[in-house]
Design a protein around this motif. Structure first.
Motif, short mmCIF file in Angstrom:
data_model
loop_
_atom_site.label_atom_id
_atom_site.label_comp_id
_atom_site.label_asym_id
_atom_site.label_seq_id
_atom_site.Cartn_x
_atom_site.Cartn_y
_atom_site.Cartn_z
N GLN A 38 0.84 -1.20 0.00
CA GLN A 38 0.00 0.00 0.00
C GLN A 38 0.88 1.25 0.00
N HIS A 43 -8.41 5.19 -3.83
CA HIS A 43 -7.49 6.05 -4.58
C HIS A 43 -7.32 5.60 -6.03
N LEU A 44 -7.87 4.46 -6.38
CA LEU A 44 -7.67 3.95 -7.74
C LEU A 44 -8.38 4.80 -8.77
N ALA A 51 -1.72 -0.58 -10.27
CA ALA A 51 -1.60 0.47 -9.26
C ALA A 51 -2.73 1.48 -9.34
N LEU A 92 2.28 1.94 -3.38
CA LEU A 92 1.26 2.50 -4.27
C LEU A 92 1.02 3.97 -3.91
N ASP A 93 0.96 4.25 -2.63
CA ASP A 93 0.71 5.63 -2.20
C ASP A 93 1.81 6.57 -2.67
N LYS A 104 -7.31 -6.48 -13.72
CA LYS A 104 -7.77 -6.80 -12.38
C LYS A 104 -9.00 -7.69 -12.53
N TYR A 140 -4.62 -6.64 -4.13
CA TYR A 140 -4.53 -5.41 -4.93
C TYR A 140 -5.09 -5.61 -6.34
N HIS A 180 1.14 7.36 -6.22
CA HIS A 180 -0.06 8.18 -6.39
C HIS A 180 0.20 9.64 -6.01
N PHE A 233 -7.46 -4.17 1.02
CA PHE A 233 -6.88 -3.08 0.24
C PHE A 233 -7.91 -1.98 -0.02
#
Lengths: 764, 545
Positions: free
Chosen positions: A519, B348-349, A546, A522-523, B387, B411, A526, B344
């Motif tokens: 995580q 934010h995706l 991602a 990924l952050d 995904k 994820y 981002h 998860f």
């Protein structure tokens, strides 16, 4: 910079009614040259906008510049070339409230920036939304613009809800109607209520409004106007109708009902009704109260009152109809063109004055060379270190080629035993080294640092990390380029940063994933301004794994070291014919399948070549204690063929490795997946072919460098063994097809540095 | 024109959210089509608690409520209202806690003190000081009162908490919490709950008995054996009885709560009159073989095409296709933001990623683990970029969650539970491929028409209910896989992803054909069946004019 007496304006909005009024005001202020955007994104909230070419005829900028501006998407998809034209020819930009657009304008436009706002629902504020959409960078963005930024509010009270950094830059440019003359053709023969409610099927606000209207006014005949992108199963909902039909409804329907009690936002249609002489029944508490006071006969304090008034009108209560019609004209007063001229004049004078102030030249001694930090966050060696050095050099060289010389700082962990003159011997002298250590700030320290820096933050609950160089934590650099996303905590947001992402190995390697804070990785990506990748495979992973928006990604060509610069190599004098397997102890290197393949090759297929294994810690492979390598030991111990044919050389010095490579039959690359390996490129430069696992990044490398790779399935040891045997016979022929020296020039640093610099420039 | 009246029987329990039930979607489509028939009027009989929910469903699905009559006991039972009151109180208390009084009092007091201190530090003369002291004398009682209120509110809340902790042991708390969430599941109130339902059903039946002109009754599920007590001819739909075919799966996924339900279903079938199923498979393998129902009393009415395109297709813009896609991305983004599954965070995706889509609850026959195995293989060994979006919740499936975490898929496999219909349509539209690996279904899975209606190709399990509808062997070969062989599933998915256009073109042809079977057809066939079973009865009943 070009400074015309009369400023040129870019009105970067596509709202039709506002355009008519505001362009007329701008002309009245003496701005004949106005650019209007021609590209509208395919997003539902832009559906009702329109494009207008009519102002192009008045622009005196070169046609090719206009062509470029017209082809540009100004709502977030603006490239540097378009901004360069904008900066060359224009002084003032009106922009909509959209985080990406604001970021782009703020970053690249050098004139006055007027954020044009028409009010929000409820007590929401633009500042709050901006902070949330920019990860709390809104205040910083706005303040960095100084006197060039304006909160150009359409209604005088809008700034009252805003944070101080926005409120103090408010500028009142009233909104009105370009055509404000009452054109009373109302007949009212159709005894139904007109209610405007667009987008019912796609917008939850209007859906709720529609349901509320149906519930509140049950039994009262109605017609609902407004475009409906998704058809509604209600015969009274018109959907889109041509203007003439709409006007006809305005003439024929008995009354318009306006629902809004929003204090800071109003639609156009109530004014259109007043202009058309149609009786307007509206709810108290909204902006119409500001415009017409609290005594208008069409004003209702409750739904019950509204129902009664509507029913009376539908029944033909001429007294009420006349009272409403005669009194409501006052609502148009603040919307009249002439009544807004003075406010526009005063506002525009302020904009021009403060723009001149903002453009006053700064003392020369304050100007300094821009500085870019390339940060290696982990103590990487080998290919990663080499890649980082190449990146730093590409930026330095690219900026020099573009005549925009910047200083590049290569920041690495302060570990002299790892990073020293030897390990960094390939680093160009123009790139400065800066050792650092990661410093972790607890939430309180981080909050204080962010507040000092000028960020508007609601609260900090986590720790942050910052590169501690013993000076200013690399804040002397304008941009940070982080090579990989492997951070323990978020990076303190005091500088914009780019992440160079080579791969998302954790997506394919379960073992690695268990040791990684996924995580957090990924952050990190981002929160970056841009993410650079070097393969289409990683580009795809960034989007599909991602979830990074495509606009944030840049795919750059792979940089490869110029191995030929090391001069000719002595071929290793080995008594055996061999192939070379370069590996380390990492899980994705696929050791088990590789060893199974070798056993099959030697024991079943009677393979003749020896296997020389090189790489960091590779000599530990037959007796390592690492859990994921335990199956290897049993294999090793039970196979005499493996023990006699496979030779572990360990991590060879550069020159020794190259000699060994030059003497090999071919290079074997049985890794499961990664971002591709330089070892096959290096081999090709020495005229050595390679047998590689078939995975996307290697396919891409093969295509980019014409490596003539042979392929095997890394999940099938039998097939891997068979391919080894095949290579014994084919390697010689493949050698003849490998690229010659001239072909490698196209991939040289000199050749590709410009592309890297262009990508960096976008972020500065 | 004479209008025939038929009844629809519903008896869902008070805790059921009608809009989240798959069966209610079927009911919605049925009623939408039924409202078009001028010669037939449906009367819906339901418990008192269901009628407002039914009206909400009508509004959401844009069904004209005037086309139906609803008969239900007029007021909810007192005991139910009491329970609902407690539940409401609980929500309100939670809200109140968030905007506590104590906090506001604290702010007020702090402001008062700051103001006074400001004035005090600005004093330049004795006169000013005297005036200020006078002000303090006036304000002191107010400040004291505020302080007192603050202290008292703090004290009360602390004592309350202590008392609560003292009185309610952890076990008791859990018991009460459970009681509020699922009163029907607790042994001690089960009997009370059953009695309440029984009384409500008796009242319903009384009302139904008064409806002499209703020729026959239709019940869309076999959940209620009391349906068999109605005096008129009855048609009961039996969509499926999965626990009998997947006993271990259901036994381990659910506790004893499902046993009475199954018992009730079996009673309903055994006491039933006429039956309708959505497939030959359920008719023969479940009703005839398992429950020995005579085949001539069991009728098969296949589903109509479930089309979703009208929910998301934008029209009247300069580029409808692009706007539709963009609108769907917004909907997906919204769904990602509200997803609350463990693991998860999807908030934010960006919604630009490619994905495979399987819309289904998690039940033992849904074959989720095989799908995950296939997906993991494709991701890791065939480098699939997609995904996988599932719409079930892992709450009831620890095996799924275990597989996900062991294989580090959290994820890549996203769980978007409780999607709205529009969000569901958006997911189908944006997916590169829709999947259905289910081992058994009541009828041909809606996946096929739902996906094709928004232009997405599908691969599905080769099961009898699907082969009943997708009959062309050539297309079967291309789009069906053996659901008991995850590798075959993976190969089919991989093939479909690399031959999307080809598959879509062929499937569209079938979709066009299946699309002709609308819900109007389904309703017509039900009415024909109701006509048939009520024929002897109708001779004694007068039609209304």
């Amino acid at each position: 910079m070009h400074q015309p007496k009369v400023p040129r304006v870019m009105w970067l909005l596509n709202h039709m009614t506002a355009r008519k009024f505001e362009i007329k005001q701008l002309k009245r202020l003496g701005c004949p040259e106005i650019f209007l955007p021609k590209q509208v994104p395919d997003r539902p909230n832009f559906r009702s906008t329109s494009i207008d070419f009519s102002e192009d005829a008045h622009l005196t900028i070169p046609p090719e510049a206009l062509e470029k501006l017209n082809a540009t998407d100004w709502y977030g998809g603006t490239d540097l070339a378009a901004w360069e034209i904008a900066n060359r020819y224009f002084d003032i930009v009106f922009t909509i409230f959209d985080a990406e657009t604001i970021k782009s304008v703020a970053q690249h436009f050098q004139g006055a920036i007027l954020l044009r706002v028409y009010g929000l629902a409820g007590s929401n504020s633009y500042g709050r939304i901006l902070e949330s959409l920019t990860q709390n960078q809104g205040k910083k963005i706005v303040e960095s613009l100084g006197r060039r930024f304006w909160f150009a509010q359409a209604y005088p009270q809008l700034h009252e809800l805003e944070p101080d950094y926005i409120a103090r830059r408010s500028l009142y440019l009233p909104l009105g109607l370009a055509d404000d003359q009452i054109n009373d053709n109302w007949q009212g023969g159709d005894h139904r209520v007109f209610f405007i409610c667009p987008d019912i099927g796609i917008n939850p606000y209007y859906k709720a409004l529609y349901n509320q209207f149906i519930q509140n006014f049950r039994g009262i005949p109605y017609v609902i106007g407004g475009g409906q992108p998704i058809p509604i199963a209600d015969a009274n909902v018109l959907g889109f109708v041509p203007r003439a039909v709409f006007d006809d409804y305005m003439r024929q329907l008995s009354v318009m009902f306006y629902h809004s009690t929003e204090p800071n936002h109003i639609h156009y249609h109530p004014f259109e009704a007043v202009r058309a002489g149609m009786p307007l029944v509206f709810m108290a508490g909204g902006m119409l109260d500001r415009f017409g006071g609290r005594s208008l006969p069409g004003r209702c304090r409750s739904i019950r009152e509204a129902r009664q008034k509507l029913q009376r009108i539908l029944k033909g209560d001429t007294q009420l109809i006349q009272q409403i019609r005669q009194s409501q004209a006052c609502l148009l007063e603040p919307m009249k063109f002439e009544n807004s001229v003075q406010a526009w004049q005063e506002g525009f004078n302020r904009v021009r004055q403060e723009l001149a102030q903002a453009r006053s030249p700064r003392p020369a001694l304050l100007k300094r060379r821009r500085r870019i930090a390339v940060i290696l966050p982990v103590a990487y060696l080998g290919g990663s270190l080499r890649g980082t050095q190449l990146l730093a050099q590409a930026i330095a060289l690219g900026s020099q080629q573009a005549g925009e010389d910047v200083e590049v700082v290569f920041a690495h962990l302060d570990q002299p035993d790892v990073y020293n003159q030897n390990s960094l011997e390939e680093l160009d002298a123009s790139v400065k080294r800066r050792p650092y250590q990661w410093r972790v700030l607890d939430p309180q320290q981080a909050r204080r640092a962010m507040l000092y820096f000028g960020l508007e933050i609601p609260g900090v609950v986590q720790s942050y990390q910052v590169p501690e160089d013993g000076m200013q934590q690399l804040m002397d650099c304008d941009l940070w380029i982080l090579v990989s996303d492997r951070l323990q905590f978020p990076l303190l947001p005091v500088r914009p940063y780019v992440v160079m992402l080579y791969d998302y190995l954790q997506r394919h390697d379960v073992q690695l994933a268990h040791f990684l804070n996924q995580q957090q990785c990924l952050d990190v990506a981002h929160a970056a301004q841009r993410v650079f990748v070097t393969t289409q495979f990683t580009f795809d992973q960034a989007i599909h794994y991602a979830g990074i928006p495509e606009q944030k990604l840049r795919r750059l060509p792979m940089l490869i070291p110029d191995f030929s610069a090391h001069g000719s190599r002595k071929i290793s004098r080995s008594q055996h014919r061999y192939f070379l397997w370069s590996t380390n102890l990492a899980h994705h290197k696929n050791h088990k399948n590789a060893l199974l393949a070798l056993r099959h090759y030697y024991e079943e297929l009677e393979g003749c070549l020896h296997c020389y294994v090189t790489g960091v810690n590779s000599q530990q492979l037959p007796n390592t204690s690492l859990p994921h390598l335990q199956p290897l030991i049993a294999l090793w111990e039970t196979s005499a063929a493996l023990r006699s044919q496979v030779k572990f050389l360990g991590n060879l010095p550069e020159m020794s490795y190259q000699n060994t490579l030059a003497g090999s039959e071919f290079v074997w690359h049985p890794t499961r997946v990664d971002n591709g390996t330089f070892s096959v490129v290096e081999a090709a430069q020495y005229g050595i072919p390679a047998l590689s696992s078939d995975y996307p990044a290697m396919r891409e490398m093969d295509a980019q460098f014409n490596l003539q790779l042979s392929w095997m399935n890394p999940h099938d040891p039998i097939q891997m063994g068979q391919q080894l045997r095949t290579m014994e016979f084919q390697a010689k022929e493949i050698r003849t097809k490998l690229p010659d020296e001239a072909q490698w020039v196209n991939h040289s640093l000199k050749h590709l540095a410009g592309i890297y610099w262009e990508a960096i420039r976008e972020c500065l | 024109m004479s209008v025939k009246k038929y009844g629809i029987y519903l008896a869902y329990s008070p805790t059921v959210d009608l809009r989240s039930q798959g069966l209610s979607r079927y009911l919605g489509e049925f009623l939408k089509a039924a409202q078009k028939r001028n010669d037939v009027r449906f009367v819906i009989a339901c418990p008192s608690w269901l009628s407002p929910k039914l009206l909400e469903l009508f509004q959401e699905l844009e069904i004209q409520s005037s086309c139906f009559d609803i008969i239900a006991p007029s007021r909810k039972p007192l005991i139910l209202r009491f329970y609902e009151g407690i539940a409401r109180l609980r929500t309100r208390r939670q809200k109140r806690i968030r905007f506590g009084l104590g906090q506001r009092l604290k702010q007020l007091l702090s402001k008062l003190i700051t103001d006074l201190m400001l004035q005090l530090t600005g004093v330049r003369s004795t006169l000013q000081l005297i005036l200020l002291l006078l002000e303090i004398v006036v304000l002191l009682p107010i400040a004291s009162l505020v302080l007192l209120l603050f202290v008292v509110s703090k004290l009360v809340s602390k004592i309350g908490r202590l008392v609560m902790e003292w009185c309610l042991t952890l076990r008791l708390k859990r018991y009460l919490k459970k009681l509020i969430a699922f009163p029907q599941r607790l042994f001690s109130v089960t009997r009370l709950y059953e009695l309440m339902v029984q009384t409500e059903v008796s009242l319903m039946h009384k009302l139904i008995t008064d409806q002499k002109e209703i020729l026959a009754w239709y019940c869309q599920t076999a959940f209620w054996s009391h349906f068999n007590r109605l005096p008129a001819p009855r048609l009961m739909a039996v969509p499926d009885v999965f626990p009998v075919h997947f006993p271990v799966g259901f036994a381990t996924m659910f506790d004893d709560q499902l046993l009475p339900t199954l018992h009730e279903i079996e009673n309903a079938i055994r006491g039933g009159d006429h039956f309708v199923t959505y497939s030959e498979a359920i008719k023969w393998e479940t009703l005839v073989d398992r429950y020995q129902v005579a085949p001539e009393y069991t009728h098969v009415i296949h589903h109509g095409a479930n089309c979703l395109d009208h929910l998301i297709t934008v029209s009247g813009s300069s580029n409808d296709q692009a706007y539709t896609k963009s609108y769907c991305r917004d909907l997906l983004k919204g769904a990602l933001t509200k997803s609350v599954e463990v693991g998860f965070s999807t908030a934010h995706l960006e919604s630009q990623f490619s994905f495979l889509f399987y819309a289904s609850q998690f039940r033992p026959h849904k074959n989720i683990l095989s799908l995950l195995k296939s997906y993991e293989y494709l991701l890791r060994q065939r480098y699939l970029k997609h995904k996988l979006i599932l719409t079930g919740t892992t709450k009831y499936s620890s095996e799924v969650m275990e597989f996900i975490t062991t294989h580090n898929l959290q994820y890549d496999v996203l769980f978007l539970h409780n999607l709205s219909l529009q969000e569901l349509a958006a997911c189908y539209h944006l997916a590169d491929l829709a999947l259905n690996p289910s081992l058994s279904e009541g009828g041909c899975p809606f996946t096929f028409t739902e996906a094709l209606s928004v232009g997405t190709p599908v691969v599905m399990a080769r099961i009898p209910v699907t082969e009943e509808i997708i009959t062309d062997p050539a297309i079967q070969q291309r789009m069906l896989f053996d659901p008991y062989d995850w590798k075959d599933m993976a190969e089919r998915i991989h093939w479909a992803l690399t031959h999307t256009d080809e598959l879509l073109t062929e499937q569209k042809k079938i979709y066009l054909k299946l699309g002709q079977r609308t819900w109007d057809t389904v309703v017509d066939e039900h009415i024909t069946l109701l006509d048939k079973i009520s024929e002897p009865y109708s001779k004694t009943v007068k039609f209304i004019k």
